[in-house]
Design a protein around this motif. Structure first.
Motif, PDB file in Angstrom:
ATOM      1  N   GLY A  11      61.329 -69.972   1.058  1.00 47.25           N
ATOM      2  CA  GLY A  11      60.989 -69.811   2.459  1.00 47.25           C
ATOM      3  C   GLY A  11      59.670 -69.089   2.640  1.00 47.25           C
ATOM      4  N   TYR A  12      59.232 -69.028   3.885  1.00 45.96           N
ATOM      5  CA  TYR A  12      57.983 -68.346   4.197  1.00 45.96           C
ATOM      6  C   TYR A  12      58.192 -66.830   4.243  1.00 45.96           C
ATOM      7  CZ  TYR A  12      55.513 -72.628   5.439  1.00 45.96           C
ATOM      8  OH  TYR A  12      54.897 -73.852   5.401  1.00 45.96           O
ATOM      9  N   LEU A  13      57.285 -66.122   3.594  1.00 51.01           N
ATOM     10  CA  LEU A  13      57.210 -64.662   3.650  1.00 51.01           C
ATOM     11  C   LEU A  13      55.736 -64.310   3.780  1.00 51.01           C
ATOM     12  CD1 LEU A  13      59.624 -63.827   0.680  1.00 51.01           C
ATOM     13  CD2 LEU A  13      60.128 -63.555   3.108  1.00 51.01           C
ATOM     14  N   VAL A  14      55.438 -63.069   4.087  1.00 49.58           N
ATOM     15  CA  VAL A  14      54.050 -62.615   4.203  1.00 49.58           C
ATOM     16  C   VAL A  14      53.802 -61.612   3.086  1.00 49.58           C
ATOM     17  CG1 VAL A  14      52.346 -61.573   5.737  1.00 49.58           C
ATOM     18  CG2 VAL A  14      54.193 -62.944   6.702  1.00 49.58           C
ATOM     19  N   LYS A  15      52.741 -61.850   2.302  1.00 46.51           N
ATOM     20  CA  LYS A  15      52.434 -61.012   1.141  1.00 46.51           C
ATOM     21  C   LYS A  15      51.142 -60.253   1.352  1.00 46.51           C
ATOM     22  CE  LYS A  15      50.532 -62.448  -2.784  1.00 46.51           C
ATOM     23  NZ  LYS A  15      49.509 -61.443  -2.919  1.00 46.51           N
ATOM     24  N   LYS A  21      43.873 -56.318   0.566  1.00 46.49           N
ATOM     25  CA  LYS A  21      44.947 -55.636   1.295  1.00 46.49           C
ATOM     26  C   LYS A  21      45.295 -56.289   2.631  1.00 46.49           C
ATOM     27  CE  LYS A  21      45.009 -52.363  -1.842  1.00 46.49           C
ATOM     28  NZ  LYS A  21      45.773 -52.632  -3.017  1.00 46.49           N
ATOM     29  N   ASN A  22      44.881 -57.558   2.805  1.00 44.79           N
ATOM     30  CA  ASN A  22      45.269 -58.261   4.019  1.00 44.79           C
ATOM     31  C   ASN A  22      46.591 -58.991   3.774  1.00 44.79           C
ATOM     32  OD1 ASN A  22      43.952 -59.957   2.206  1.00 44.79           O
ATOM     33  ND2 ASN A  22      43.252 -61.344   3.785  1.00 44.79           N
ATOM     34  N   TRP A  23      47.300 -59.295   4.832  1.00 40.61           N
ATOM     35  CA  TRP A  23      48.598 -59.950   4.743  1.00 40.61           C
ATOM     36  C   TRP A  23      48.422 -61.446   4.981  1.00 40.61           C
ATOM     37  CZ3 TRP A  23      53.152 -57.294   3.639  1.00 40.61           C
ATOM     38  CH2 TRP A  23      53.069 -55.900   3.656  1.00 40.61           C
ATOM     39  N   LYS A  24      48.988 -62.269   4.092  1.00 42.34           N
ATOM     40  CA  LYS A  24      48.891 -63.725   4.223  1.00 42.34           C
ATOM     41  C   LYS A  24      50.267 -64.353   4.104  1.00 42.34           C
ATOM     42  CE  LYS A  24      44.259 -64.614   3.167  1.00 42.34           C
ATOM     43  NZ  LYS A  24      43.357 -65.662   3.294  1.00 42.34           N
ATOM     44  N   THR A  25      50.509 -65.343   4.955  1.00 44.62           N
ATOM     45  CA  THR A  25      51.757 -66.085   4.893  1.00 44.62           C
ATOM     46  C   THR A  25      51.717 -67.023   3.694  1.00 44.62           C
ATOM     47  OG1 THR A  25      52.017 -65.961   7.285  1.00 44.62           O
ATOM     48  CG2 THR A  25      53.258 -67.685   6.149  1.00 44.62           C
ATOM     49  N   ARG A  26      52.776 -66.992   2.923  1.00 47.01           N
ATOM     50  CA  ARG A  26      52.894 -67.833   1.732  1.00 47.01           C
ATOM     51  C   ARG A  26      54.292 -68.438   1.684  1.00 47.01           C
ATOM     52  NH1 ARG A  26      47.879 -68.267   1.240  1.00 47.01           N
ATOM     53  NH2 ARG A  26      46.693 -66.690   0.153  1.00 47.01           N
ATOM     54  N   TRP A  27      54.415 -69.581   1.028  1.00 40.83           N
ATOM     55  CA  TRP A  27      55.699 -70.208   0.772  1.00 40.83           C
ATOM     56  C   TRP A  27      56.203 -69.665  -0.566  1.00 40.83           C
ATOM     57  CZ3 TRP A  27      59.252 -72.709   3.354  1.00 40.83           C
ATOM     58  CH2 TRP A  27      60.241 -73.419   2.668  1.00 40.83           C
ATOM     59  N   PHE A  28      57.342 -69.011  -0.562  1.00 45.13           N
ATOM     60  CA  PHE A  28      57.894 -68.383  -1.767  1.00 45.13           C
ATOM     61  C   PHE A  28      59.065 -69.192  -2.296  1.00 45.13           C
ATOM     62  CE2 PHE A  28      55.416 -64.964  -0.203  1.00 45.13           C
ATOM     63  CZ  PHE A  28      55.236 -64.063  -1.242  1.00 45.13           C
ATOM     64  N   ILE A  29      59.118 -69.318  -3.616  1.00 42.61           N
ATOM     65  CA  ILE A  29      60.256 -69.949  -4.291  1.00 42.61           C
ATOM     66  C   ILE A  29      60.773 -68.968  -5.338  1.00 42.61           C
ATOM     67  CG2 ILE A  29      61.057 -71.844  -5.748  1.00 42.61           C
ATOM     68  CD1 ILE A  29      58.911 -73.612  -4.481  1.00 42.61           C
ATOM     69  N   LEU A  30      62.037 -68.578  -5.183  1.00 46.75           N
ATOM     70  CA  LEU A  30      62.691 -67.696  -6.139  1.00 46.75           C
ATOM     71  C   LEU A  30      63.408 -68.551  -7.170  1.00 46.75           C
ATOM     72  CD1 LEU A  30      63.697 -64.894  -7.072  1.00 46.75           C
ATOM     73  CD2 LEU A  30      65.523 -65.096  -5.355  1.00 46.75           C
ATOM     74  N   TYR A  38      53.033 -70.005  -2.846  1.00 49.99           N
ATOM     75  CA  TYR A  38      52.096 -71.098  -2.593  1.00 49.99           C
ATOM     76  C   TYR A  38      51.440 -70.906  -1.230  1.00 49.99           C
ATOM     77  CZ  TYR A  38      54.889 -73.409  -6.238  1.00 49.99           C
ATOM     78  OH  TYR A  38      55.538 -73.720  -7.404  1.00 49.99           O
ATOM     79  N   ALA A  39      50.225 -71.421  -1.080  1.00 53.42           N
ATOM     80  CA  ALA A  39      49.565 -71.411   0.225  1.00 53.42           C
ATOM     81  C   ALA A  39      50.298 -72.354   1.169  1.00 53.42           C
ATOM     82  CB  ALA A  39      48.096 -71.809   0.094  1.00 53.42           C
ATOM     83  N   ASP A  40      50.854 -73.440   0.621  1.00 59.93           N
ATOM     84  CA  ASP A  40      51.540 -74.461   1.412  1.00 59.93           C
ATOM     85  C   ASP A  40      52.715 -74.994   0.591  1.00 59.93           C
ATOM     86  OD1 ASP A  40      51.740 -77.618   2.015  1.00 59.93           O
ATOM     87  OD2 ASP A  40      51.020 -76.562   3.815  1.00 59.93           O
ATOM     88  N   PRO A  41      53.851 -75.299   1.220  1.00 58.24           N
ATOM     89  CA  PRO A  41      54.995 -75.793   0.453  1.00 58.24           C
ATOM     90  C   PRO A  41      54.725 -77.100  -0.294  1.00 58.24           C
ATOM     91  CG  PRO A  41      55.620 -75.429   2.758  1.00 58.24           C
ATOM     92  CD  PRO A  41      54.161 -75.147   2.642  1.00 58.24           C
ATOM     93  N   MET A  42      53.726 -77.864   0.139  1.00 61.32           N
ATOM     94  CA  MET A  42      53.419 -79.137  -0.510  1.00 61.32           C
ATOM     95  C   MET A  42      52.485 -78.980  -1.715  1.00 61.32           C
ATOM     96  SD  MET A  42      55.400 -80.700   1.344  1.00 61.32           S
ATOM     97  CE  MET A  42      55.317 -82.406   0.918  1.00 61.32           C
ATOM     98  N   ASP A  43      51.948 -77.781  -1.927  1.00 61.76           N
ATOM     99  CA  ASP A  43      51.059 -77.559  -3.070  1.00 61.76           C
ATOM    100  C   ASP A  43      51.827 -77.743  -4.373  1.00 61.76           C
ATOM    101  OD1 ASP A  43      49.053 -76.990  -1.293  1.00 61.76           O
ATOM    102  OD2 ASP A  43      49.035 -74.826  -1.672  1.00 61.76           O
ATOM    103  N   SER A  44      51.143 -78.293  -5.370  1.00 59.94           N
ATOM    104  CA  SER A  44      51.800 -78.504  -6.662  1.00 59.94           C
ATOM    105  C   SER A  44      51.650 -77.294  -7.590  1.00 59.94           C
ATOM    106  CB  SER A  44      51.242 -79.754  -7.350  1.00 59.94           C
ATOM    107  OG  SER A  44      49.849 -79.617  -7.536  1.00 59.94           O
TER     108      SER A  44
END
Length: 114
Positions: A11-15, A21-30, A38-44
């Protein structure tokens, strides 16, 4: 699909960035041994990987500007991550802690069997 590539949670989280030290939304896979983001869930290819070992710790992040923040402490670095709400935050913390516990138990049984 091997056990290590199984998706436990995603799911999306902000890292928080390590350098800027800026916060960016990323797609996380545990996964069972790492968290990929990932920057985007479709990224390989992931932008980064947080290794999960038996020594990783996960706690609420105190003093961060983002609400619902938690921290993942590895040997190399502390990662600061924020979830959309406290329920999601708690789910991620619980899932990561469970994986670390499973790795500890696996290491213990490996040592006992030697």
């Amino acid at each position: 699909m091997s056990a290590d590539t199984k998706i436990v949670k995603q799911g999306y989280l902000v890292k928080k960035g390590a350098k800027r030290k800026n916060w960016k939304t990323r797609w996380f896979i545990l996964r069972p041994k790492a968290i990929e983001y990932y920057a985007d869930p479709m990224d390989s290819r992931p932008k980064g990987v947080i290794p999960i070992s038996s020594t990783v710790t996960v706690d609420l992040a105190v003093g961060q500007t983002k609400p619902n923040a938690f921290q993942i402490q590895t040997k190399a670095r502390t990662f600061f991550i924020s979830a959309g709400n406290s329920t999601l935050r708690d789910q991620w913390i619980t899932s990561i802690k469970q994986i670390a516990t499973n790795l500890r138990e696996s290491e213990s049984s490996d040592t006992a069997n030697q």
